[in-house]
Write a protein that holds these residues in place. Structure first.
Motif, short mmCIF file in Angstrom:
data_model
loop_
_atom_site.label_atom_id
_atom_site.label_comp_id
_atom_site.label_asym_id
_atom_site.label_seq_id
_atom_site.Cartn_x
_atom_site.Cartn_y
_atom_site.Cartn_z
N SER A 193 0.81 -1.22 0.00
CA SER A 193 0.00 0.00 0.00
C SER A 193 0.84 1.27 0.00
CB SER A 193 -0.93 0.00 1.21
OG SER A 193 -0.19 -0.09 2.40
N GLY A 194 2.04 1.21 0.56
CA GLY A 194 2.91 2.38 0.58
C GLY A 194 3.22 2.89 -0.82
N ALA A 195 3.11 2.01 -1.80
CA ALA A 195 3.35 2.41 -3.19
C ALA A 195 2.03 2.67 -3.92
CB ALA A 195 4.17 1.35 -3.91
N GLY A 196 0.93 2.72 -3.17
CA GLY A 196 -0.35 3.08 -3.77
C GLY A 196 -1.23 1.90 -4.12
N ALA A 197 -2.47 2.25 -4.50
CA ALA A 197 -3.47 1.22 -4.79
C ALA A 197 -3.03 0.33 -5.96
CB ALA A 197 -4.82 1.86 -5.11
N ALA A 198 -2.35 0.91 -6.94
CA ALA A 198 -1.93 0.13 -8.11
C ALA A 198 -0.92 -0.95 -7.71
CB ALA A 198 -1.33 1.06 -9.16
N ALA A 199 -0.09 -0.64 -6.72
CA ALA A 199 0.88 -1.64 -6.25
C ALA A 199 0.19 -2.79 -5.55
CB ALA A 199 1.89 -0.97 -5.31
N MET A 200 -0.87 -2.47 -4.80
CA MET A 200 -1.64 -3.53 -4.14
C MET A 200 -2.29 -4.44 -5.19
SD MET A 200 -3.36 -1.00 -1.30
CE MET A 200 -4.20 -2.19 -0.27
N GLU A 201 -2.82 -3.79 -6.23
CA GLU A 201 -3.44 -4.58 -7.31
C GLU A 201 -2.40 -5.44 -8.00
OE1 GLU A 201 -6.11 -2.46 -10.04
OE2 GLU A 201 -6.19 -0.90 -8.49
N GLU A 202 -1.20 -4.87 -8.20
CA GLU A 202 -0.17 -5.65 -8.89
C GLU A 202 0.26 -6.86 -8.06
OE1 GLU A 202 2.53 -3.83 -11.64
OE2 GLU A 202 4.25 -4.63 -10.55
N LEU A 203 0.33 -6.68 -6.74
CA LEU A 203 0.69 -7.81 -5.89
C LEU A 203 -0.36 -8.91 -6.00
CD1 LEU A 203 2.28 -9.33 -3.74
CD2 LEU A 203 1.26 -7.85 -2.00
N GLU A 204 -1.62 -8.50 -6.00
CA GLU A 204 -2.69 -9.50 -6.14
C GLU A 204 -2.62 -10.19 -7.50
OE1 GLU A 204 -6.71 -8.12 -5.44
OE2 GLU A 204 -7.56 -9.99 -6.22
N LEU A 205 -2.46 -9.38 -8.55
CA LEU A 205 -2.39 -9.92 -9.91
C LEU A 205 -1.21 -10.88 -10.06
CD1 LEU A 205 -3.24 -9.91 -12.94
CD2 LEU A 205 -1.75 -7.91 -13.23
N GLN A 206 -0.04 -10.43 -9.60
CA GLN A 206 1.16 -11.26 -9.70
C GLN A 206 0.99 -12.59 -8.97
OE1 GLN A 206 4.92 -9.86 -8.52
NE2 GLN A 206 5.09 -8.27 -10.08
N THR A 207 0.35 -12.52 -7.81
CA THR A 207 0.18 -13.74 -7.02
C THR A 207 -0.68 -14.74 -7.79
OG1 THR A 207 0.35 -12.39 -5.04
CG2 THR A 207 -0.44 -14.63 -4.75
N ARG A 208 -1.75 -14.23 -8.38
CA ARG A 208 -2.59 -15.12 -9.21
C ARG A 208 -1.78 -15.70 -10.37
NH1 ARG A 208 -7.95 -14.52 -7.79
NH2 ARG A 208 -8.47 -12.57 -6.76
N GLU A 209 -1.00 -14.83 -11.02
CA GLU A 209 -0.21 -15.28 -12.18
C GLU A 209 0.80 -16.36 -11.78
OE1 GLU A 209 -0.33 -11.13 -14.81
OE2 GLU A 209 1.21 -11.40 -13.28
N VAL A 210 1.52 -16.10 -10.70
CA VAL A 210 2.54 -17.06 -10.26
C VAL A 210 1.90 -18.40 -9.91
CG1 VAL A 210 4.18 -17.54 -8.39
CG2 VAL A 210 4.23 -15.33 -9.55
N LEU A 211 0.74 -18.34 -9.25
CA LEU A 211 0.05 -19.60 -8.90
C LEU A 211 -0.42 -20.35 -10.13
CD1 LEU A 211 -1.98 -18.48 -5.75
CD2 LEU A 211 -0.04 -20.05 -5.79
N GLU A 212 -0.64 -19.61 -11.21
CA GLU A 212 -1.06 -20.26 -12.45
C GLU A 212 0.13 -20.62 -13.34
OE1 GLU A 212 -3.80 -17.47 -14.18
OE2 GLU A 212 -5.18 -17.63 -12.47
N GLY A 213 1.35 -20.37 -12.84
CA GLY A 213 2.53 -20.70 -13.61
C GLY A 213 2.84 -19.71 -14.72
N LYS A 214 2.20 -18.52 -14.65
CA LYS A 214 2.44 -17.50 -15.68
C LYS A 214 3.53 -16.53 -15.23
CE LYS A 214 -2.45 -17.29 -17.01
NZ LYS A 214 -3.67 -16.49 -16.73
#
Lengths: 377, 377
Positions: free
Chosen positions: A202-223
């Motif tokens: 969150s210290g890097a803003g809402a977009a950073a929080m979204e990116e962490l969520e997105l990345q986590t989904r991607e990594v779990l899917e092997g992307k």
């Protein structure tokens, strides 16, 4: 608001960035709302569509902050968007040099360059600016305030005099650290402090929080992970804080802790070092703080002092291994302290280790700013 | 092996716990395998189905460790399972007091109570036990060894004498910290060290890594997280290390750093404090280490020393903000050090801050144990 509405407050989801504007987390339908008052100040929220901007609204509402009007200000990109706050409809207005006519208090969280450009203009118009950026924190004469720590720094700043002023909100890591360290400092005088941070997205803003969520989904899917905000994989990883590194090898985030502590404590001698690390956590920071005192302070006394400190809660159950966690303090006002223990690497009772967690968006930013504004009432 | 095969090595997935037994990560089809040698020692791997047990095999294979036979030992539950190692088929045998007949070197990683029970029995049978548990680390007379740091502690332990011996592998956090701190200690003598850790799931075993993955999926789906290994949400959170908290307020993990450092450095005076935190990362630990020296040591000299230290790699690009991360060191042998800078909270050149990352399963456990075994050859 598209970017923010994607981050909704689901059960167990650790990232409720934007809950308040759309109704708030504490249903209060049965209460008569007192906040909209003819004799309240006129407010402006600058950067209202950001994570901290949204939290400004949440905190204003939660604390029944009185106001006779409120302007929702953001960049041109967000202007025209509609939002509801305390059952009234608002249209987000484009932030310009003319935005501050008749505004008593403006809460700024739109980045340092916006603050630098428009903060002084607002002050000229008679507005008291509470600025969440780093733009004015170290400027001499600008109060840098944590209300529980150094309210005296704001003496002389008053509403209704027609005179504008700048007040700076400290950096989130500094606020969270000093909420816990100051009560101990008052008793035993901190001479040196070694801080290691565990900082949320969150210290890097809402977009950073979204990116962490997105990345986590991607990594779990092997992307491969999407890296727009940060240049490397954040999911299931951690990294040295993304702030620029200065010539002394410290990054700017770390030097904020070093310098802001000195200014807030009004103590040029206090020695501080910090290592700031981002961890894959959504909205609350943690900090491991090693303290060295001028005068002895045993751990039981320290625990008692912290239990009685305003804005601080002690979570320190050794038998149950229950100590503060970022998730437990998320969306909470209080900073939590635990792992309070005599430092075995220092002689006698001249050292303590503590572990501190605080909501980065709330006490680390929006709540502290609103508390500053409350002191003006 | 069901529990382990679920953790497979997908692209970008940060948790390849079990890669080696099923063929290894480095294809070497064209090479003639030299490891199976008539004149090599007979080996046993105790706890072969666990995360570290699997990594023992991976490291033995990667390093062409010579052996004339290898026993795959695990609990009754895993006995009978089939596995392939270096193109040969093995059946996992149940670990009993009779398992060590004719075994020259046994690598143990099956928990402290198994080590306490069967380690001395193996030694009586003439086996040299390299034990990854904490059972014997602080026992006087048992060498506690990081090969790059204190190989001299193993003097007198030899293969082929018919005499068994215990050698203890230090705790993962200690190994990773001291790989970086020791070269600096040798030059300037560390008098005090303040450590804050960022520890991966792997330290709690393969099941903990699986739980972190499972919880993360659950949280992203809005479901309550499964808490079997840890009692609270680990996904998008962090918490004080789960080791029991002692009467002095430190947890056992922290006191390992304090005590093992003294034993490994053979220096009862070195002062160490540590705060150990688990972060949602799969298999590599990070540590923020603040060092205080008896003699001056400037940061450029420190960097040079670390660049030349065996088993250490320096990642310290300030301009590019590129420093060690857990992901970058995962599955790597070397411990990475960065953020090397003069501590601004200490006078002159008597203090440094560094940030260290190392693979917990590899150098933090399996690799270090195999390196110890190599010293016996």
């Amino acid at each position: 608001m598209a970017a923010l509405t994607r981050i909704t407050h689901k059960a167990h989801l650790p990232f409720p960035a934007a809950t308040a504007a759309a109704g708030g987390r504490r249903p209060r339908a049965a209460r008569i709302r007192m906040s909209l008052q003819e004799n309240g100040p006129s407010l402006a929220v600058v950067g209202v569509t950001g994570a901290v901007g949204q939290e400004f609204l949440s905190v204003l509402s939660d604390r029944d902050f009185p106001y006779r009007s409120i302007k929702m200000l953001a960049s041109k990109r967000s202007a025209g968007k509609r939002m509801t706050f305390e059952d009234r409809d608002y249209v987000v207005e484009e932030l310009t040099a003319d935005s501050f006519e008749g505004v008593d208090i403006a809460l700024f969280s739109a980045g340092g360059s916006i603050s630098k450009e428009l903060g002084p203009i607002a002050v000229e118009k008679g507005t008291i600016v509470v600025d969440n950026s780093s733009a004015f924190r170290m400027v001499e004469g600008v109060p840098l305030v944590i209300p529980e720590v150094n309210p005296e720094a704001m003496e002389g700043v008053r509403l209704g005099t027609g005179k504008g002023a700048l007040i700076a909100n400290p950096n989130c890591s500094t606020i969270i650290c000093l909420m816990a360290a100051t009560p101990l400092h008052r008793r035993a005088k901190v001479v040196r402090m070694v801080v290691s941070t565990y900082q949320a997205a969150s210290g890097a803003g809402a977009a950073a929080m979204e990116e962490l969520e997105l990345q986590t989904r991607e990594v779990l899917e092997g992307k491969p992970p999407t890296c727009n905000i940060f240049k490397l994989q954040y999911a299931f990883n951690l990294f040295s804080h993304n702030a620029p590194v200065l010539s002394n090898g410290y990054n700017e985030e770390e030097m904020k802790l070093v310098k802001e502590t000195r200014k807030i404590w009004n103590d040029t001698n206090v020695k501080v070092t910090a290592t700031c690390i981002r961890v894959p956590v959504m909205r609350a920071h943690a900090e491991s703080v090693n303290l060295q005192f001028e005068n002895p302070l045993d751990e039981e006394t320290a625990k008692d002092i912290l239990k009685n400190a305003p804005g601080v809660v002690v979570i320190d159950d050794r038998a149950a291994n229950h100590f503060p966690t970022p998730l437990e303090v998320s969306n909470k006002d209080d900073v939590a302290v635990g792992r309070i223990r005599r430092d075995v690497s220092q002689d006698g009772n001249y050292g303590l280790d503590i572990f501190v967690c605080g909501d980065q968006i709330r006490k680390g930013a929006a709540l502290n700013a609103v508390q500053i504004a409350e002191m003006l009432l």
